[in-house]
Motif scaffolding. Structure first.
Motif, PDB file in Angstrom:
ATOM      1  N   ALA A 274       0.830  -1.214   0.000  1.00 25.66           N
ATOM      2  CA  ALA A 274       0.000   0.000   0.000  1.00 25.66           C
ATOM      3  C   ALA A 274       0.859   1.257   0.000  1.00 25.66           C
ATOM      4  O   ALA A 274       0.526   2.251  -0.664  1.00 25.66           O
ATOM      5  CB  ALA A 274      -0.929  -0.011   1.216  1.00 25.66           C
ATOM      6  N   LYS A 275       1.971   1.211   0.716  1.00 23.33           N
ATOM      7  CA  LYS A 275       2.855   2.376   0.763  1.00 23.33           C
ATOM      8  C   LYS A 275       3.547   2.603  -0.580  1.00 23.33           C
ATOM      9  O   LYS A 275       3.701   3.751  -1.020  1.00 23.33           O
ATOM     10  CB  LYS A 275       3.895   2.196   1.871  1.00 23.33           C
ATOM     11  CG  LYS A 275       3.339   2.312   3.278  1.00 23.33           C
ATOM     12  CD  LYS A 275       2.717   3.676   3.520  1.00 23.33           C
ATOM     13  CE  LYS A 275       2.122   3.815   4.898  1.00 23.33           C
ATOM     14  NZ  LYS A 275       1.406   5.117   5.065  1.00 23.33           N
ATOM     15  N   VAL A 276       3.968   1.540  -1.234  1.00 21.54           N
ATOM     16  CA  VAL A 276       4.611   1.687  -2.548  1.00 21.54           C
ATOM     17  C   VAL A 276       3.610   2.220  -3.563  1.00 21.54           C
ATOM     18  O   VAL A 276       3.944   3.058  -4.407  1.00 21.54           O
ATOM     19  CB  VAL A 276       5.218   0.352  -3.020  1.00 21.54           C
ATOM     20  CG1 VAL A 276       5.817   0.507  -4.420  1.00 21.54           C
ATOM     21  CG2 VAL A 276       6.288  -0.122  -2.045  1.00 21.54           C
ATOM     22  N   LYS A 277       2.383   1.758  -3.456  1.00 28.64           N
ATOM     23  CA  LYS A 277       1.330   2.262  -4.349  1.00 28.64           C
ATOM     24  C   LYS A 277       1.136   3.765  -4.159  1.00 28.64           C
ATOM     25  O   LYS A 277       0.971   4.514  -5.122  1.00 28.64           O
ATOM     26  CB  LYS A 277       0.024   1.506  -4.074  1.00 28.64           C
ATOM     27  CG  LYS A 277      -1.110   1.883  -5.020  1.00 28.64           C
ATOM     28  CD  LYS A 277      -2.325   0.993  -4.793  1.00 28.64           C
ATOM     29  CE  LYS A 277      -3.453   1.402  -5.730  1.00 28.64           C
ATOM     30  NZ  LYS A 277      -4.631   0.517  -5.616  1.00 28.64           N
ATOM     31  N   GLU A 278       1.193   4.217  -2.903  1.00 28.69           N
ATOM     32  CA  GLU A 278       1.114   5.652  -2.622  1.00 28.69           C
ATOM     33  C   GLU A 278       2.345   6.374  -3.153  1.00 28.69           C
ATOM     34  O   GLU A 278       2.241   7.463  -3.721  1.00 28.69           O
ATOM     35  CB  GLU A 278       1.006   5.886  -1.115  1.00 28.69           C
ATOM     36  CG  GLU A 278      -0.347   5.585  -0.518  1.00 28.69           C
ATOM     37  CD  GLU A 278      -0.422   5.969   0.951  1.00 28.69           C
ATOM     38  OE1 GLU A 278       0.651   6.231   1.558  1.00 28.69           O
ATOM     39  OE2 GLU A 278      -1.528   6.010   1.496  1.00 28.69           O
ATOM     40  N   MET A 279       3.514   5.771  -2.953  1.00 25.72           N
ATOM     41  CA  MET A 279       4.766   6.394  -3.374  1.00 25.72           C
ATOM     42  C   MET A 279       4.774   6.695  -4.863  1.00 25.72           C
ATOM     43  O   MET A 279       5.248   7.744  -5.306  1.00 25.72           O
ATOM     44  CB  MET A 279       5.944   5.476  -3.025  1.00 25.72           C
ATOM     45  CG  MET A 279       7.283   5.930  -3.582  1.00 25.72           C
ATOM     46  SD  MET A 279       8.604   4.753  -3.215  1.00 25.72           S
ATOM     47  CE  MET A 279       9.094   5.343  -1.605  1.00 25.72           C
ATOM     48  N   LEU A 280       4.229   5.780  -5.667  1.00 24.49           N
ATOM     49  CA  LEU A 280       4.197   5.957  -7.120  1.00 24.49           C
ATOM     50  C   LEU A 280       2.888   6.588  -7.601  1.00 24.49           C
ATOM     51  O   LEU A 280       2.749   6.883  -8.786  1.00 24.49           O
ATOM     52  CB  LEU A 280       4.388   4.608  -7.812  1.00 24.49           C
ATOM     53  CG  LEU A 280       5.733   3.909  -7.593  1.00 24.49           C
ATOM     54  CD1 LEU A 280       5.739   2.538  -8.261  1.00 24.49           C
ATOM     55  CD2 LEU A 280       6.889   4.755  -8.095  1.00 24.49           C
ATOM     56  N   ASN A 281       1.937   6.766  -6.672  1.00 24.56           N
ATOM     57  CA  ASN A 281       0.593   7.232  -7.032  1.00 24.56           C
ATOM     58  C   ASN A 281       0.038   6.365  -8.163  1.00 24.56           C
ATOM     59  O   ASN A 281      -0.431   6.841  -9.189  1.00 24.56           O
ATOM     60  CB  ASN A 281       0.618   8.708  -7.453  1.00 24.56           C
ATOM     61  CG  ASN A 281      -0.780   9.297  -7.589  1.00 24.56           C
ATOM     62  OD1 ASN A 281      -1.741   8.822  -6.962  1.00 24.56           O
ATOM     63  ND2 ASN A 281      -0.915  10.331  -8.400  1.00 24.56           N
ATOM     64  N   PHE A 282       0.101   5.061  -7.932  1.00 28.24           N
ATOM     65  CA  PHE A 282      -0.287   4.066  -8.942  1.00 28.24           C
ATOM     66  C   PHE A 282      -1.733   3.631  -8.726  1.00 28.24           C
ATOM     67  O   PHE A 282      -2.011   2.677  -8.016  1.00 28.24           O
ATOM     68  CB  PHE A 282       0.637   2.838  -8.831  1.00 28.24           C
ATOM     69  CG  PHE A 282       1.601   2.701  -9.979  1.00 28.24           C
ATOM     70  CD1 PHE A 282       2.297   3.794 -10.464  1.00 28.24           C
ATOM     71  CD2 PHE A 282       1.827   1.471 -10.572  1.00 28.24           C
ATOM     72  CE1 PHE A 282       3.194   3.658 -11.507  1.00 28.24           C
ATOM     73  CE2 PHE A 282       2.718   1.331 -11.622  1.00 28.24           C
ATOM     74  CZ  PHE A 282       3.404   2.427 -12.092  1.00 28.24           C
ATOM     75  N   ASN A 283      -2.646   4.332  -9.375  1.00 26.12           N
ATOM     76  CA  ASN A 283      -4.046   3.952  -9.325  1.00 26.12           C
ATOM     77  C   ASN A 283      -4.487   3.471 -10.705  1.00 26.12           C
ATOM     78  O   ASN A 283      -5.384   4.018 -11.326  1.00 26.12           O
ATOM     79  CB  ASN A 283      -4.908   5.128  -8.844  1.00 26.12           C
ATOM     80  CG  ASN A 283      -4.553   5.547  -7.437  1.00 26.12           C
ATOM     81  OD1 ASN A 283      -4.611   4.748  -6.513  1.00 26.12           O
ATOM     82  ND2 ASN A 283      -4.149   6.799  -7.268  1.00 26.12           N
ATOM     83  N   PHE A 284      -3.798   2.433 -11.168  1.00 24.42           N
ATOM     84  CA  PHE A 284      -4.018   1.929 -12.513  1.00 24.42           C
ATOM     85  C   PHE A 284      -4.478   0.482 -12.453  1.00 24.42           C
ATOM     86  O   PHE A 284      -4.284  -0.214 -11.463  1.00 24.42           O
ATOM     87  CB  PHE A 284      -2.738   2.040 -13.338  1.00 24.42           C
ATOM     88  CG  PHE A 284      -2.082   3.385 -13.274  1.00 24.42           C
ATOM     89  CD1 PHE A 284      -2.752   4.518 -13.709  1.00 24.42           C
ATOM     90  CD2 PHE A 284      -0.810   3.532 -12.742  1.00 24.42           C
ATOM     91  CE1 PHE A 284      -2.151   5.767 -13.628  1.00 24.42           C
ATOM     92  CE2 PHE A 284      -0.201   4.771 -12.670  1.00 24.42           C
ATOM     93  CZ  PHE A 284      -0.877   5.887 -13.120  1.00 24.42           C
ATOM     94  N   ASN A 285      -5.048   0.030 -13.545  1.00 26.99           N
ATOM     95  CA  ASN A 285      -5.552  -1.335 -13.629  1.00 26.99           C
ATOM     96  C   ASN A 285      -4.455  -2.332 -13.320  1.00 26.99           C
ATOM     97  O   ASN A 285      -3.369  -2.284 -13.902  1.00 26.99           O
ATOM     98  CB  ASN A 285      -6.101  -1.594 -15.040  1.00 26.99           C
ATOM     99  CG  ASN A 285      -6.772  -2.936 -15.166  1.00 26.99           C
ATOM    100  OD1 ASN A 285      -7.266  -3.483 -14.169  1.00 26.99           O
ATOM    101  ND2 ASN A 285      -6.780  -3.498 -16.354  1.00 26.99           N
ATOM    102  N   GLY A 286      -4.727  -3.233 -12.384  1.00 23.56           N
ATOM    103  CA  GLY A 286      -3.755  -4.256 -12.019  1.00 23.56           C
ATOM    104  C   GLY A 286      -2.960  -3.932 -10.782  1.00 23.56           C
ATOM    105  O   GLY A 286      -2.199  -4.775 -10.283  1.00 23.56           O
ATOM    106  N   TYR A 287      -3.144  -2.703 -10.215  1.00 23.84           N
ATOM    107  CA  TYR A 287      -2.379  -2.322  -9.031  1.00 23.84           C
ATOM    108  C   TYR A 287      -3.313  -1.840  -7.917  1.00 23.84           C
ATOM    109  O   TYR A 287      -4.286  -1.208  -8.139  1.00 23.84           O
ATOM    110  CB  TYR A 287      -1.376  -1.234  -9.371  1.00 23.84           C
ATOM    111  CG  TYR A 287      -0.292  -1.735 -10.295  1.00 23.84           C
ATOM    112  CD1 TYR A 287       0.812  -2.417  -9.783  1.00 23.84           C
ATOM    113  CD2 TYR A 287      -0.412  -1.591 -11.671  1.00 23.84           C
ATOM    114  CE1 TYR A 287       1.799  -2.906 -10.626  1.00 23.84           C
ATOM    115  CE2 TYR A 287       0.579  -2.065 -12.513  1.00 23.84           C
ATOM    116  CZ  TYR A 287       1.673  -2.736 -11.989  1.00 23.84           C
ATOM    117  OH  TYR A 287       2.651  -3.215 -12.827  1.00 23.84           O
TER     118      TYR A 287
END
Length: 287
Positions: A274-287
């Motif tokens: 969850a933190k890495v997803k925030e770090m990259l601001n990755f709100n894309f399909n598959g993540y």
């Protein structure tokens, strides 16, 4: 040539001229104050929510030549999964990378459209969650056919980022291997571009740096406070041993792993995921 910004004493004392000069100066000051308030609010928002107010604003979307677009469509899975509108944004950023970076083939390697697109798309992918997506410390891309001798530590490398030369360097053989096997958590391109992004954020503060470092600090603090969790992460061998060399290698390996096997990462270590997803601001399909 007449300079409209220079007034004679007589003109400046004209009440009408004075009125417009004061009006212009007042509007300028108001806009400056509003801009500073906006920037302050957006920085605060980014610090809390790990994203800017908006990511994509372009005066004109640039298009790849057909041959290059074919490579992007057929070989880059991240692009394939994006909605059509975001594919246009992604393509635009790939064009900007190719246009603004110098590609150099070493040891008689001929740089092709395919090489340019895959390298540019890798950089675009890891920065796609940011509005400021240009890694300014990269001005050139050096491509070798195979592992190359590096003057940095006088050893053979598969890839490296050289901030002094503002170059990212790859063995093309090993760069391709990272995409041919896309679930082994080994991707040379992602790894080296994360190093470049990391060092760039250290040297230049801004929205991207705030998001990157605030979240990185949260990850390290979480692991320091949760010793058992950290031990489980290490003993699981989900991250290869190289991750524990230093903080630079840790975050590069973590993001390689996040991008290549997101579902497994989320299942095993949801807090770090969850933190890495925030770090990259990755709100894309598959993540």
């Amino acid at each position: 040539m007449i300079n409209l910004l220079i007034f004679t004493q007589e003109e400046f004392e004209n009440p009408l001229v004075t009125k417009y000069v004061l009006l212009f100066a007042t509007l300028f000051l108001i806009l400056l104050v509003l801009y500073r308030i906006y920037i302050s609010l957006e920085y605060r928002h980014a610090s809390i929510h790990k994203k800017p107010f908006f990511n994509h604003v372009y005066l004109r979307l640039r298009k790849l030549p057909e041959a290059q677009l074919k490579v992007l469509k057929s070989e880059f899975k991240f692009y394939q999964k994006l909605p059509t509108k975001y594919q246009g944004f992604f393509e635009h950023r790939v064009v900007k990378f190719i246009k603004t970076k110098e590609f150099i083939g070493k040891d008689d390697l001929e740089v092709t459209d395919r090489m340019k697109v895959l390298v540019a798309a890798t950089s675009t992918m890891i920065t796609f969650g940011y509005r400021d997506y240009n890694i300014r410390l990269i001005e050139r891309v050096l491509l070798y056919p195979e592992p190359f001798f590096s003057n940095i530590n006088e050893q053979y490398h598969k890839g490296e980022f050289n901030p002094a030369y503002k170059a990212i360097v790859f063995s093309w053989k090993d760069f391709l291997h990272g995409y041919e096997i896309d679930n082994d958590n080994l991707n040379l391109g992602i790894h080296e571009f994360i190093h470049a992004l990391h060092i760039s954020c250290l040297k230049k503060k801004g929205m991207t740096a705030i998001i990157f470092f605030n979240t990185f600090l949260e990850i390290t603090e979480f692991l320091e406070k949760n010793i058992e969790y950290k031990e489980r992460l290490v003993t699981s061998e989900y991250l290869r041993d190289y991750a524990y060399t230093n903080h630079f290698e840790f975050i590069s390996v973590v993001i390689e792993t996040f991008i290549e096997t997101p579902h497994e990462f989320k299942s095993q270590f949801p807090e770090i995921y969850a933190k890495v997803k925030e770090m990259l601001n990755f709100n894309f399909n598959g993540y």
